[in-house]
Design a protein around this motif. Structure first.
Motif, mmCIF file in Angstrom:
data_model
loop_
_atom_site.group_PDB
_atom_site.id
_atom_site.type_symbol
_atom_site.label_atom_id
_atom_site.label_comp_id
_atom_site.label_asym_id
_atom_site.label_seq_id
_atom_site.Cartn_x
_atom_site.Cartn_y
_atom_site.Cartn_z
ATOM 1 N N SER A 1 0.800 -1.233 0.000
ATOM 2 C CA SER A 1 0.000 0.000 0.000
ATOM 3 C C SER A 1 0.833 1.283 0.000
ATOM 4 O O SER A 1 0.520 2.212 -0.748
ATOM 5 C CB SER A 1 -0.984 -0.007 1.170
ATOM 6 N N PRO A 2 1.900 1.394 0.802
ATOM 7 C CA PRO A 2 2.702 2.623 0.763
ATOM 8 C C PRO A 2 3.462 2.811 -0.551
ATOM 9 O O PRO A 2 3.964 3.908 -0.819
ATOM 10 C CB PRO A 2 3.687 2.438 1.924
ATOM 11 N N LYS A 3 3.562 1.753 -1.346
ATOM 12 C CA LYS A 3 4.391 1.806 -2.550
ATOM 13 C C LYS A 3 3.601 2.151 -3.807
ATOM 14 O O LYS A 3 4.190 2.410 -4.856
ATOM 15 C CB LYS A 3 5.127 0.487 -2.723
ATOM 16 N N TYR A 4 2.274 2.136 -3.747
ATOM 17 C CA TYR A 4 1.491 2.511 -4.923
ATOM 18 C C TYR A 4 1.855 3.923 -5.386
ATOM 19 O O TYR A 4 2.170 4.158 -6.543
ATOM 20 C CB TYR A 4 -0.002 2.487 -4.617
ATOM 21 N N GLN A 5 1.801 4.878 -4.486
ATOM 22 C CA GLN A 5 2.095 6.276 -4.838
ATOM 23 C C GLN A 5 3.523 6.649 -4.496
ATOM 24 O O GLN A 5 4.170 7.389 -5.236
ATOM 25 C CB GLN A 5 1.130 7.233 -4.135
ATOM 26 N N ASP A 6 4.006 6.174 -3.367
ATOM 27 C CA ASP A 6 5.372 6.399 -2.921
ATOM 28 C C ASP A 6 5.718 7.884 -2.930
ATOM 29 O O ASP A 6 5.054 8.684 -2.277
ATOM 30 C CB ASP A 6 6.345 5.567 -3.760
ATOM 31 N N ASP A 7 6.719 8.289 -3.716
ATOM 32 C CA ASP A 7 7.186 9.675 -3.701
ATOM 33 C C ASP A 7 6.576 10.521 -4.822
ATOM 34 O O ASP A 7 7.012 11.650 -5.056
ATOM 35 C CB ASP A 7 8.712 9.725 -3.797
ATOM 36 N N ALA A 8 5.584 10.003 -5.526
ATOM 37 C CA ALA A 8 4.938 10.759 -6.605
ATOM 38 C C ALA A 8 3.960 11.780 -6.045
ATOM 39 O O ALA A 8 3.462 11.647 -4.925
ATOM 40 C CB ALA A 8 4.204 9.810 -7.551
ATOM 41 N N ALA A 9 3.658 12.786 -6.827
ATOM 42 C CA ALA A 9 2.728 13.826 -6.395
ATOM 43 C C ALA A 9 1.305 13.292 -6.252
ATOM 44 O O ALA A 9 0.510 13.825 -5.480
ATOM 45 C CB ALA A 9 2.748 14.988 -7.383
ATOM 46 N N ARG A 10 0.995 12.236 -6.991
ATOM 47 C CA ARG A 10 -0.337 11.627 -6.943
ATOM 48 C C ARG A 10 -0.219 10.196 -7.449
ATOM 49 O O ARG A 10 0.723 9.848 -8.174
ATOM 50 C CB ARG A 10 -1.327 12.407 -7.814
ATOM 51 N N TRP A 11 -1.189 9.372 -7.081
ATOM 52 C CA TRP A 11 -1.174 8.003 -7.576
ATOM 53 C C TRP A 11 -1.287 8.013 -9.106
ATOM 54 O O TRP A 11 -2.060 8.780 -9.683
ATOM 55 C CB TRP A 11 -2.336 7.187 -6.993
ATOM 56 N N GLY A 12 -0.522 7.129 -9.741
ATOM 57 C CA GLY A 12 -0.607 6.955 -11.183
ATOM 58 C C GLY A 12 0.346 7.783 -12.002
ATOM 59 O O GLY A 12 0.518 7.543 -13.205
ATOM 60 N N GLU A 13 0.974 8.768 -11.404
ATOM 61 C CA GLU A 13 1.846 9.700 -12.135
ATOM 62 C C GLU A 13 2.975 8.959 -12.843
ATOM 63 O O GLU A 13 3.615 8.068 -12.283
ATOM 64 C CB GLU A 13 2.452 10.705 -11.152
ATOM 65 N N GLN A 14 3.224 9.343 -14.109
ATOM 66 C CA GLN A 14 4.314 8.763 -14.888
ATOM 67 C C GLN A 14 5.241 9.871 -15.377
ATOM 68 O O GLN A 14 4.780 10.959 -15.714
ATOM 69 C CB GLN A 14 3.759 7.989 -16.092
ATOM 70 N N LYS A 15 6.509 9.558 -15.432
ATOM 71 C CA LYS A 15 7.515 10.535 -15.833
ATOM 72 C C LYS A 15 8.159 10.119 -17.155
ATOM 73 O O LYS A 15 8.472 8.947 -17.367
ATOM 74 C CB LYS A 15 8.589 10.665 -14.759
ATOM 75 N N ALA A 16 8.399 11.109 -18.011
ATOM 76 C CA ALA A 16 9.000 10.830 -19.316
ATOM 77 C C ALA A 16 10.380 10.209 -19.178
ATOM 78 O O ALA A 16 10.745 9.312 -19.946
ATOM 79 C CB ALA A 16 9.085 12.124 -20.132
ATOM 80 N N GLU A 17 11.148 10.656 -18.173
ATOM 81 C CA GLU A 17 12.500 10.120 -18.049
ATOM 82 C C GLU A 17 12.505 8.633 -17.710
ATOM 83 O O GLU A 17 13.418 7.895 -18.107
ATOM 84 C CB GLU A 17 13.318 10.900 -17.015
ATOM 85 N N VAL A 18 11.486 8.174 -16.984
ATOM 86 C CA VAL A 18 11.412 6.745 -16.678
ATOM 87 C C VAL A 18 11.170 5.946 -17.957
ATOM 88 O O VAL A 18 11.799 4.910 -18.194
ATOM 89 C CB VAL A 18 10.304 6.476 -15.637
ATOM 90 N N TRP A 19 10.272 6.437 -18.795
ATOM 91 C CA TRP A 19 10.011 5.771 -20.080
ATOM 92 C C TRP A 19 11.235 5.838 -20.992
ATOM 93 O O TRP A 19 11.598 4.850 -21.628
ATOM 94 C CB TRP A 19 8.789 6.408 -20.750
ATOM 95 N N ASN A 20 11.871 6.979 -21.045
ATOM 96 C CA ASN A 20 13.035 7.134 -21.917
ATOM 97 C C ASN A 20 14.212 6.281 -21.453
ATOM 98 O O ASN A 20 14.888 5.627 -22.263
ATOM 99 C CB ASN A 20 13.457 8.597 -21.985
ATOM 100 N N ASN A 21 14.466 6.286 -20.141
ATOM 101 C CA ASN A 21 15.619 5.548 -19.615
ATOM 102 C C ASN A 21 15.523 4.057 -19.920
ATOM 103 O O ASN A 21 16.497 3.434 -20.354
ATOM 104 C CB ASN A 21 15.737 5.749 -18.100
#
Length: 343
Positions: free
Chosen positions: A293-313
């Protein structure tokens, strides 16, 4: 959910797209008994959500949104189903399912092969998978894989990831004995003929704790930022986004509420999942939910957030290792546009 079955989908996701994409059909709308303002009949939309494998705590938010009435509040009648014979990605891409659970590597492979999948949310913010071994095998770091037996399923991704992290430790992947696990689960295989395997800690790792069989866990994300990819993700197809964006928005609004419930009330969420899927081990569901449960959102601003750098890396990592035929156009592979509370 056995680790072998889940990881075989994760690691063998390149096979999911051989099925091509046909013309999908939209689910029929039904008239509800209620009325909207202006006395117009409310339309209830039928929605099919396809899992990646058997139900587990990665999926709790979906069941919470369904069983707590969040989907109903959005005018949706949601059916949660097991994957079809062609694989979830192919079913979603072709419109035979409206939404599905996939993985960043699956979407990446799909996009580079012309399959119109789009990730609309990261279910878990950071990669919780890695290589696990019983503590008596003395595997504390990637270099300790040398001379040991690995249980896997023959995917090119497996050896590429293993080689990547072993190279960092100055070790040689050719010194690992590769064994096909077949139908055996992790706990059977490590007692029979392997020393370590790739698992999701939230399920198999937690189960090991409950069994009193402690593990040494080597998370792949700890070795490389590129391997901290999103797994799993929620997906839909380009046609759904283009032609029915209000449906996608309504679905994501309710789904986000479901995952927020699982984040804030893990015990109640675990009970809900156990009731919805009674064949699951109730003790494992509860322990897994508390861990995850604590890991769904973790350090993101909101649940579900995706970052371009994660996809690119991760896509660059795959391309460099010849796991992709061409580079990924990451801006088309994911979107945050349908997440509620857009910053």
């Amino acid at each position: 959910m056995r680790t072998k079955n889940l990881l075989s989908l994760l690691l063998g996701s390149v096979l999911l797209f051989a099925a091509g994409c046909g013309n999908g059909t939209k689910a029929p709308a039904e008239e509800s008994g209620g009325e909207e303002s202006g006395n117009a009949p409310a339309q209830v939309k039928n929605v099919k959500v396809m899992l990646d494998w058997t139900a587990n705590t990665n999926h709790t938010g979906l069941y919470a949104a369904r069983d707590l009435g969040y989907y109903k509040e959005e005018g949706l009648n949601v059916e949660i189903v097991q994957p079809g014979a062609g694989g979830t990605d192919a079913m979603v891409a072709s419109g035979q399912a409206d939404f599905g659970i996939s993985y960043q590597e699956g979407v990446t492979l799909a996009r580079t092969q012309g399959v119109p999948l789009v990730s609309i949310a990261a279910v878990i913010q950071h990669n919780t998978s890695g290589f696990a071994a019983p503590v008596d095998r003395n595997i504390k770091k990637a270099s300790d894989f040398e001379g040991k037996s690995y249980g896997g399923w023959g995917s090119p991704v497996e050896e590429a990831v293993m080689k990547s992290i072993m190279d960092i430790d100055g070790a040689d992947v050719s010194k690992v004995k590769m064994i096909n696990m077949g139908d055996a689960d992790y706990f059977t295989a490590v007692k029979r003929d392997i020393d370590f395997a790739w698992i999701y800690y939230a399920w198999t790792g937690v189960e090991a704790e409950l069994r009193g069989e402690p593990l040494d866990m080597i998370y792949v994300k700890d070795y490389s930022e590129a391997l901290d990819y999103y797994t799993p993700v929620l997906v839909t197809n380009e046609d759904k986004i283009a032609n029915d964006p209000e449906l996608v928005k309504a679905f994501m609004s309710a789904t986000a509420k479901g995952y927020e419930y699982a984040i804030n009330q893990p015990e109640e969420a675990a009970a809900l999942l156990s009731k919805a899927v009674p064949e699951l081990d109730e003790e494992l569901v509860l322990a897994s939910q508390k861990w995850l449960s604590p890991k769904y959102q973790d350090d993101a601003a909101r649940w579900g957030e995706q970052k371009a750098e994660v996809w690119n890396n991760y896509a660059e990592w795959m391309f460099e290792r010849k796991l992709l035929d061409k580079p990924l156009e990451s801006e088309q592979a994911f979107t945050n546009d349908f997440l509620p509370n857009t910053p």
